[in-house]
Scaffold this motif. Sequence first.
Motif, PDB file in Angstrom:
ATOM      1  N   ASP A 134       0.819  -1.224   0.000  1.00 11.97           N
ATOM      2  CA  ASP A 134       0.000   0.000   0.000  1.00 11.97           C
ATOM      3  C   ASP A 134       0.850   1.271   0.000  1.00 11.97           C
ATOM      4  OD1 ASP A 134      -2.179  -1.587  -0.017  1.00 11.97           O
ATOM      5  OD2 ASP A 134      -2.808  -1.209   2.057  1.00 11.97           O
ATOM      6  N   VAL A 135       2.166   1.102   0.103  1.00 12.98           N
ATOM      7  CA  VAL A 135       3.055   2.275   0.001  1.00 12.98           C
ATOM      8  C   VAL A 135       3.622   2.276  -1.413  1.00 12.98           C
ATOM      9  CG1 VAL A 135       5.030   3.485   0.996  1.00 12.98           C
ATOM     10  CG2 VAL A 135       3.702   1.899   2.414  1.00 12.98           C
ATOM     11  N   PRO A 136       3.186   3.216  -2.261  1.00 16.95           N
ATOM     12  CA  PRO A 136       3.688   3.196  -3.640  1.00 16.95           C
ATOM     13  C   PRO A 136       5.191   3.457  -3.706  1.00 16.95           C
ATOM     14  CG  PRO A 136       2.214   5.082  -3.236  1.00 16.95           C
ATOM     15  CD  PRO A 136       2.284   4.309  -1.966  1.00 16.95           C
ATOM     16  N   PRO A 179      11.229   5.274  -1.059  1.00 17.72           N
ATOM     17  CA  PRO A 179      11.971   6.029  -2.076  1.00 17.72           C
ATOM     18  C   PRO A 179      12.491   5.159  -3.203  1.00 17.72           C
ATOM     19  CG  PRO A 179      13.206   5.932   0.001  1.00 17.72           C
ATOM     20  CD  PRO A 179      11.876   5.309   0.259  1.00 17.72           C
ATOM     21  N   ALA A 180      12.790   3.896  -2.917  1.00 20.24           N
ATOM     22  CA  ALA A 180      13.203   2.943  -3.964  1.00 20.24           C
ATOM     23  C   ALA A 180      12.539   1.618  -3.620  1.00 20.24           C
ATOM     24  CB  ALA A 180      14.716   2.804  -3.971  1.00 20.24           C
ATOM     25  N   LEU A 192      11.165   4.063   4.697  1.00 21.52           N
ATOM     26  CA  LEU A 192      11.611   4.995   5.736  1.00 21.52           C
ATOM     27  C   LEU A 192      10.371   5.587   6.380  1.00 21.52           C
ATOM     28  CD1 LEU A 192      14.314   6.938   3.676  1.00 21.52           C
ATOM     29  CD2 LEU A 192      14.763   5.243   5.474  1.00 21.52           C
ATOM     30  N   ALA A 193      10.340   5.630   7.706  1.00 22.27           N
ATOM     31  CA  ALA A 193       9.146   6.163   8.381  1.00 22.27           C
ATOM     32  C   ALA A 193       9.549   7.206   9.413  1.00 22.27           C
ATOM     33  CB  ALA A 193       8.382   5.030   9.053  1.00 22.27           C
ATOM     34  N   PHE A 194       8.644   8.187   9.612  1.00 27.83           N
ATOM     35  CA  PHE A 194       8.899   9.274  10.563  1.00 27.83           C
ATOM     36  C   PHE A 194       7.605   9.643  11.270  1.00 27.83           C
ATOM     37  CE2 PHE A 194      11.918   9.631   7.127  1.00 27.83           C
ATOM     38  CZ  PHE A 194      13.130   9.818   7.795  1.00 27.83           C
ATOM     39  N   ASP A 195       7.757  10.125  12.489  1.00 28.01           N
ATOM     40  CA  ASP A 195       6.636  10.767  13.181  1.00 28.01           C
ATOM     41  C   ASP A 195       6.316  12.035  12.388  1.00 28.01           C
ATOM     42  OD1 ASP A 195       5.135  12.435  15.001  1.00 28.01           O
ATOM     43  OD2 ASP A 195       5.773  11.075  16.602  1.00 28.01           O
ATOM     44  N   ALA A 196       5.052  12.189  11.960  1.00 27.23           N
ATOM     45  CA  ALA A 196       4.713  13.307  11.070  1.00 27.23           C
ATOM     46  C   ALA A 196       4.338  14.577  11.811  1.00 27.23           C
ATOM     47  CB  ALA A 196       3.567  12.891  10.139  1.00 27.23           C
TER      48      ALA A 196
END
Length: 340
Positions: A248-250, A271-272, A277-281
Amino acid sequence: MTLDTAERAALVPLRAFLGFTFCFAGLQKLANPGFFEPSNPGSIQAQLAGSARLSPVHSLVAPLAPIAVPLGLLIAFSELAIGLGTLLGLWQRLAAAGGVVLSLMLFLTVSFHSSPYYTGADIVFAFAWTPLLLAGAGPVLSADAAIAARAKRESRRAGPRVSGGPDPSRREATMKGTLTLLTAIGALALGGLTAGLGRAIGGLTGDSGASRPPRRAAAPKLGPSASGSGGGHPGGHPGGKALGPARDVPVGGAAGFRDPRTGDPSIVIQPAAGKFLAFDAVCPHAGCTVQYDRPAALFICPCHNSRFNAATGAVEAGPAPTGLTPIPVTKGGNGDLYAT
Ligand code: FES
């Protein structure tokens, strides 16, 4: 002691700037439907949620979440009233007191973490209002001064006051009351017209906000998967909390999720192919939710335009004082992503 022209007009530039800025801030909020949409990352709801986490008065902010829309309207119309009062020089000390209170509130909830402290605008606004709080609007281009002078002239012309005759202070209060009423009607009409125009233009263009930041595609949301899709982590389940299917993550795109440990809105990018890669938004400046700008390879905050490196989360441009918190994620053998 008489004042020369420059001294008499000393407060006019400050009044013009503060009056215009507060009118603009109020009208901008009313014109922007996104300011009242809970799903918009720059909305009053998102800002309250961020302040409830980051503000030094967070325990006072958290209970305000259910009244976010009325509170947003109150702030917008207060800014408009303060701005118009200052431009007209009407009830100037009262308008300046409102400006100080509003600026201090915004300092404690929005710009408290600006670093160094003088880069946050709200603390500067709070002190910029103090000359008008102490001295009023001054004698030039001021409704307060003009009404007082006119009432004095009329009472002088009327001669000594006889019992039952016109009271000069009552005459001044009547004139001021009439102008206040006309200004309030004008402010309501201006606010309503601006809000209507903002929604009409948003409807015509298919955008839901007249002054929102540049459009970025809304990231899909990760959710629990019904069944694993195979592949990925050679050891199968990598441990940690499942976030949802990695598919579900393009590739090149992003998806949102809630960090299972903190409950914060978070974002994962690919990104590839196969690299996540994940971050607190939550923006460390004042708590708005950042968005992924794929062409720029940045996370951008819609509230005050902080920019963060999409590979590391580090701040590329302020006012955010620190970067986004990384969240380690791994793809499991069942095809799901896990916060590990
Ligand atoms: Fe101000 Fe993000 S909340 S830059």
